[in-house]
Design a protein around this motif. Structure first.
Motif, PDB file in Angstrom:
ATOM      1  N   ARG A  10      -9.843  -5.069  -6.032  1.00 10.74           N
ATOM      2  CA  ARG A  10      -8.841  -4.726  -5.020  1.00 10.74           C
ATOM      3  C   ARG A  10      -8.060  -3.460  -5.341  1.00 10.74           C
ATOM      4  NH1 ARG A  10      -6.481 -10.900  -4.668  1.00 10.74           N
ATOM      5  NH2 ARG A  10      -8.281 -11.820  -3.575  1.00 10.74           N
ATOM      6  N   MET A  11      -7.986  -3.092  -6.600  1.00 10.24           N
ATOM      7  CA  MET A  11      -7.185  -1.943  -6.991  1.00 10.24           C
ATOM      8  C   MET A  11      -7.557  -0.654  -6.270  1.00 10.24           C
ATOM      9  SD  MET A  11      -4.645  -2.522  -8.904  1.00 10.24           S
ATOM     10  CE  MET A  11      -4.328  -0.888  -9.554  1.00 10.24           C
ATOM     11  N   PRO A  12      -8.864  -0.331  -6.074  1.00  9.20           N
ATOM     12  CA  PRO A  12      -9.175   0.918  -5.336  1.00  9.20           C
ATOM     13  C   PRO A  12      -8.640   0.933  -3.909  1.00  9.20           C
ATOM     14  CG  PRO A  12     -11.107   0.135  -6.527  1.00  9.20           C
ATOM     15  CD  PRO A  12     -10.083  -0.956  -6.621  1.00  9.20           C
ATOM     16  N   LEU A  13      -8.398  -0.257  -3.314  1.00  8.64           N
ATOM     17  CA  LEU A  13      -7.882  -0.323  -1.956  1.00  8.64           C
ATOM     18  C   LEU A  13      -6.363  -0.251  -1.899  1.00  8.64           C
ATOM     19  CD1 LEU A  13     -10.152  -3.200  -0.563  1.00  8.64           C
ATOM     20  CD2 LEU A  13     -10.463  -0.739  -0.286  1.00  8.64           C
ATOM     21  N   LEU A  14      -5.699  -0.392  -3.047  1.00 10.47           N
ATOM     22  CA  LEU A  14      -4.241  -0.438  -3.070  1.00 10.47           C
ATOM     23  C   LEU A  14      -3.578   0.831  -2.542  1.00 10.47           C
ATOM     24  CD1 LEU A  14      -1.911  -2.292  -3.806  1.00 10.47           C
ATOM     25  CD2 LEU A  14      -1.941  -1.340  -6.112  1.00 10.47           C
ATOM     26  N   PRO A  15      -4.025   2.045  -2.906  1.00 12.34           N
ATOM     27  CA  PRO A  15      -3.390   3.247  -2.340  1.00 12.34           C
ATOM     28  C   PRO A  15      -3.480   3.297  -0.817  1.00 12.34           C
ATOM     29  CG  PRO A  15      -4.718   3.817  -4.241  1.00 12.34           C
ATOM     30  CD  PRO A  15      -5.029   2.394  -3.932  1.00 12.34           C
ATOM     31  N   ILE A  19      -0.298   3.325   1.838  1.00 13.50           N
ATOM     32  CA  ILE A  19      -0.143   4.356   2.877  1.00 13.50           C
ATOM     33  C   ILE A  19      -0.013   3.707   4.257  1.00 13.50           C
ATOM     34  CG2 ILE A  19      -1.314   6.253   4.047  1.00 13.50           C
ATOM     35  CD1 ILE A  19      -2.484   7.056   1.352  1.00 13.50           C
ATOM     36  N   VAL A  20      -0.837   2.686   4.524  1.00 12.15           N
ATOM     37  CA  VAL A  20      -0.759   2.001   5.819  1.00 12.15           C
ATOM     38  C   VAL A  20       0.617   1.366   6.009  1.00 12.15           C
ATOM     39  CG1 VAL A  20      -1.649   0.037   7.139  1.00 12.15           C
ATOM     40  CG2 VAL A  20      -3.228   1.619   6.031  1.00 12.15           C
ATOM     41  N   ILE A  21       1.143   0.733   4.953  1.00 15.79           N
ATOM     42  CA  ILE A  21       2.466   0.108   5.052  1.00 15.79           C
ATOM     43  C   ILE A  21       3.546   1.154   5.301  1.00 15.79           C
ATOM     44  CG2 ILE A  21       4.214  -1.154   3.744  1.00 15.79           C
ATOM     45  CD1 ILE A  21       1.950  -2.678   2.385  1.00 15.79           C
ATOM     46  N   LEU A  22       3.475   2.268   4.563  1.00 13.34           N
ATOM     47  CA  LEU A  22       4.479   3.323   4.742  1.00 13.34           C
ATOM     48  C   LEU A  22       4.423   3.942   6.125  1.00 13.34           C
ATOM     49  CD1 LEU A  22       4.251   5.160   1.282  1.00 13.34           C
ATOM     50  CD2 LEU A  22       6.068   3.634   2.087  1.00 13.34           C
TER      51      LEU A  22
END
Length: 293
Positions: A10-15, A19-22
């Motif tokens: 899951r870590m590669p999807l975290l950035p 960004i989507v949340i921001l």
């Protein structure tokens, strides 16, 4: 080990998630906060917390209620006509004929246009009573004495509907054409050999198979048409009873400078869109489940 492996995947999807949340959730939360404020730029010294008062103002305002009604009616009309026309075109393009690829490419061209450009095209090149295509066609058919109606003034709502249907029919057609081409052709051939007519095959086999695709196309189209602003703003300017909720928000925010009421109306639009999107996601998941069987 199992948990660490899950986090490693899951870590590669975290950035991307951050960004989507921001970009989406924080502005939406800010809109919710502003919707509960009494905030009008004309009265900068009178800014205070108002609770749900702005939502009451929106729902009690006759113009807002009219905008809600126009939004619902516009969405239903555009989605209905786009689905019917798109289904007819998809049935035609599902047949083999010379140049089918070229025709298919030409059919999706309206959907690729920028909405504001499509609205300007319809307003000036098609609806104009002096040099527009519609009145020019009437003159060509009936001669110099042909009627020359002002399409936007006489039928403002349907003028907007026609312009949006023209742009969204290719989208519906593509989804329905994908559904048609996923039919089990061996079952269709077996039904034809057993003596079933084309109409019986269409009503008893094709339409039931297309049902989830029709639902998906209608829901995705409704999500976008509920938020339509370009055609209303460009063709009628919200006049003649054609103002929908996005246009009402524009007037409230930029003309009346009432940020609280405009944000409350925006939250109502977002909530309506979320409800429609929920049904759309359920339809997509049902399609995936059917494919995995």
């Amino acid at each position: 080990m199992q948990r660490s492996g899950a986090w490693a995947r899951r870590m590669p999807l975290l950035p991307a998630l951050i960004i989507v949340i921001l970009m989406t959730q924080i502005p939406f939360l800010a809109t919710i906060v502003i919707s509960m404020m009494n905030w009008n730029a004309y009265y900068p010294d009178d800014i205070h917390f108002a609770g749900f008062q702005n939502f009451g103002i929106v729902l009690a305002d006759p113009e807002a209620r009219s905008a809600i009604f126009v939004t619902i009616l516009l969405t239903v009309a555009v989605v209905g006509f786009s689905l019917l026309i798109g289904l007819g075109i998809a049935l035609l393009l599902d047949r083999s004929f010379p140049g089918r690829g070229i025709v298919r490419t030409m059919m999706i061209t309206p959907f690729l246009l920028v909405p504001i450009a499509a609205a300007l095209l319809w307003k000036h090149a098609i609806y104009n009573p002096v040099y527009g295509l519609l009145n020019g066609t009437l003159t060509w058919i009936f001669g110099e004495g042909a009627p020359q109606p002002d399409w936007i003034s006489q039928w403002p709502f349907w003028a907007i509907v026609a312009a949006i249907v023209w742009q969204w029919t290719p989208f519906m057609m593509l989804i329905l054409l994908a559904g048609l081409q996923s039919r089990p052709l061996d079952v269709v051939e077996a039904a034809r050999i057993d003596g079933a007519s084309s109409w019986q095959i269409f009503t008893n086999m094709t339409l039931p198979h297309l049902r989830p695709f029709i639902e998906l196309a209608g829901l995705l189209g409704a999500i976008n048409i509920v938020q339509n602003f370009d055609h209303v703003f460009t063709i009628t300017g919200g006049a003649l009873g054609t103002a929908n909720l996005p246009y009402f928000i524009y007037q409230t925010f930029y003309v009346a400078q009432d940020y609280g009421v405009a944000s409350a109306a925006g939250v109502i639009v977002v909530l309506g869109t979320i409800i429609i999107a929920t049904f759309a996601l359920r339809t997509v998941l049902s399609l995936f489940k059917e494919e995995t069987r």
